[in-house]
Design a protein around this motif. Structure first.
Motif, short mmCIF file in Angstrom:
data_model
loop_
_atom_site.label_atom_id
_atom_site.label_comp_id
_atom_site.label_asym_id
_atom_site.label_seq_id
_atom_site.Cartn_x
_atom_site.Cartn_y
_atom_site.Cartn_z
N ASP A 161 -34.65 12.46 -37.47
CA ASP A 161 -34.98 13.63 -36.67
C ASP A 161 -34.04 14.78 -37.01
OD1 ASP A 161 -32.59 12.95 -35.48
OD2 ASP A 161 -33.51 12.05 -33.71
N LEU A 162 -34.20 15.89 -36.31
CA LEU A 162 -33.40 17.08 -36.62
C LEU A 162 -31.91 16.84 -36.40
CD1 LEU A 162 -35.59 19.95 -35.11
CD2 LEU A 162 -35.36 19.27 -37.51
N ASP A 163 -31.55 16.11 -35.33
CA ASP A 163 -30.13 15.86 -35.06
C ASP A 163 -29.51 15.01 -36.16
OD1 ASP A 163 -30.28 17.29 -32.70
OD2 ASP A 163 -30.76 15.53 -31.49
N GLN A 164 -30.22 14.00 -36.63
CA GLN A 164 -29.68 13.16 -37.70
C GLN A 164 -29.53 13.93 -39.01
OE1 GLN A 164 -32.73 10.13 -37.27
NE2 GLN A 164 -31.23 8.65 -36.51
N ASP A 208 -27.99 24.33 -40.22
CA ASP A 208 -28.50 24.73 -38.92
C ASP A 208 -29.89 24.12 -38.68
OD1 ASP A 208 -28.20 26.59 -36.52
OD2 ASP A 208 -30.13 27.21 -37.34
N ARG A 209 -30.14 23.71 -37.44
CA ARG A 209 -31.39 23.02 -37.12
C ARG A 209 -32.62 23.89 -37.37
NH1 ARG A 209 -27.52 21.22 -33.59
NH2 ARG A 209 -27.39 18.96 -33.23
N TYR A 248 -29.04 17.14 -39.17
CA TYR A 248 -27.93 18.08 -38.96
C TYR A 248 -26.59 17.38 -39.16
CZ TYR A 248 -24.53 20.89 -36.40
OH TYR A 248 -23.41 21.59 -36.04
N GLU A 249 -26.44 16.16 -38.62
CA GLU A 249 -25.19 15.42 -38.77
C GLU A 249 -24.93 15.04 -40.22
OE1 GLU A 249 -25.56 12.11 -36.20
OE2 GLU A 249 -25.46 13.29 -34.34
N GLN A 255 -35.69 22.86 -39.78
CA GLN A 255 -37.10 22.82 -39.38
C GLN A 255 -37.96 23.68 -40.31
OE1 GLN A 255 -38.54 20.93 -36.68
NE2 GLN A 255 -40.26 21.52 -37.95
N GLY A 284 -39.49 11.67 -36.02
CA GLY A 284 -38.65 12.06 -37.15
C GLY A 284 -39.49 12.37 -38.38
#
Length: 324
Positions: A91-94, A102-103, A96-97, A107, A132
């Motif tokens: 997903d976006l958080d993974q 930047d998210r 990003y990490e 996207q 995801g």
């Protein structure tokens, strides 16, 4: 003039082809001879990998600073690399990490990648699966990929598909509720679906016996390539089948009328005339039925007035009299 030895002379000229080597055979054997393994066994093993591990927090801060200057093309290539090695949807958080990008940029890049890697265009397709993003092979190339990997396609029995569909559309649902819909025992099928991790236990229902509540899992979404449960087909979509799916239905159920014949019948002008006549006859029959019901209602009222006549109103002088 010769220098008196077998090596090159003072002018730098090489010795002739037939001249002997300046090294003896013993010296050459000492250099090119077999290695003494006993000598290596007595030697300690040297460390060839660095023991220093970079601080992850420091590395992530460097990624954040570096990601600010990345071009859109470079961001796409980074995300493609990360998604290619991932064994699960990210997903976006993974993302990003993993990248520090930047998210919003992630996207935007994912939308562009999905436009390039899509069905029928690319051999690797980017799917939005289970909340995801994941790279998968093109479904049209599945036959060739399975042949290369020598794996059989994963198929579910009809009982498993029916049970899974009931759970997917009615979740949370108990086993008795599933069996009430199917009309057969579903214990073995539910256990098999649990083993495959296509469903999971959500809890217990607050009623007598406290039966287990079942629902679909994350693996269910990945198995059917669904973004979330809202991506499940609706009843209307079942009726609006494509020509390919209509042929599959006709093949599985030969007793059903072919969809192509139905379309031809609807496009026939004579068929429309017959439908209009049938509609007019139905309306005329409905009017006759309404008239018959109205006449029956009048007859019933007349019969009621004869059998149960209404008593005449009492006179004013009789209001205070008591019955004898």
């Amino acid at each position: 003039m010769s220098t008196g030895n077998n090596g090159p002379d003072d002018t730098g000229a090489k010795p002739s082809r037939g001249a002997p080597s300046p090294f003896t055979e013993e010296e050459i054997a000492a250099v090119t001879g077999p290695v003494d393994e006993d000598e290596l066994e007595d030697s300690d093993v040297a460390t060839i990998e660095a023991d220093e591990v970079p601080d992850l927090q420091t590395s992530f801060e460097k990624l954040l600073q570096k990601s600010r200057n990345l071009s859109p093309e470079r961001i796409r290539t980074i995300l493609e690399s990360v998604l290619f090695v991932a064994d699960k949807p990210l997903d976006l958080d993974q993302l990003y990490e993993a990248t520090g990008i930047d998210r919003e940029k992630i996207q935007e890049a994912l939308n562009q990648i999905s436009g390039v890697h899509r069905d029928g265009i690319s051999g690797i397709v980017l799917y939005e699966v289970s909340g995801g993003w994941q790279f998968r092979t093109d479904p049209h190339s599945g036959e060739y990929v399975r042949r290369y990997l020598r794996v059989k396609p994963q198929r579910l029995t009809r009982a498993a598909v029916e049970t899974l569909a009931i759970i997917a559309y009615r979740q949370p649902v108990t086993r008795p509720e599933v069996e009430d819909i199917r009309g057969v025992d579903c214990g073995a099928v539910i256990k098999a679906l649990l083993d495959r991790k296509l469903i999971k236990i959500l809890g217990k229902k607050e009623e007598v016996g406290r039966p287990m509540l079942y629902g679909t899992s994350r693996e269910f979404l990945e198995f059917f390539a669904l973004k979330d449960l809202s991506a499940l087909p609706t009843l209307r979509e079942f009726h609006e089948l494509t020509q390919e799916h209509q042929e599959i239905v006709e093949k599985e159920r030969p007793s059903a009328p072919p969809a192509s014949g139905t379309v031809e019948a609807l496009s026939d002008p004579e068929f429309q005339k017959r439908m209009d006549k049938s509609m007019a006859a139905s309306e005329a029959a409905l009017e006759e039925l309404e008239e018959a019901m109205s006449a029956a209602d009048k007859t019933q009222k007349a019969s009621t007035s004869i059998l149960n006549p209404t008593p005449p109103p009492a006179e004013e002088g009789d209001k205070g009299s008591e019955p004898v």
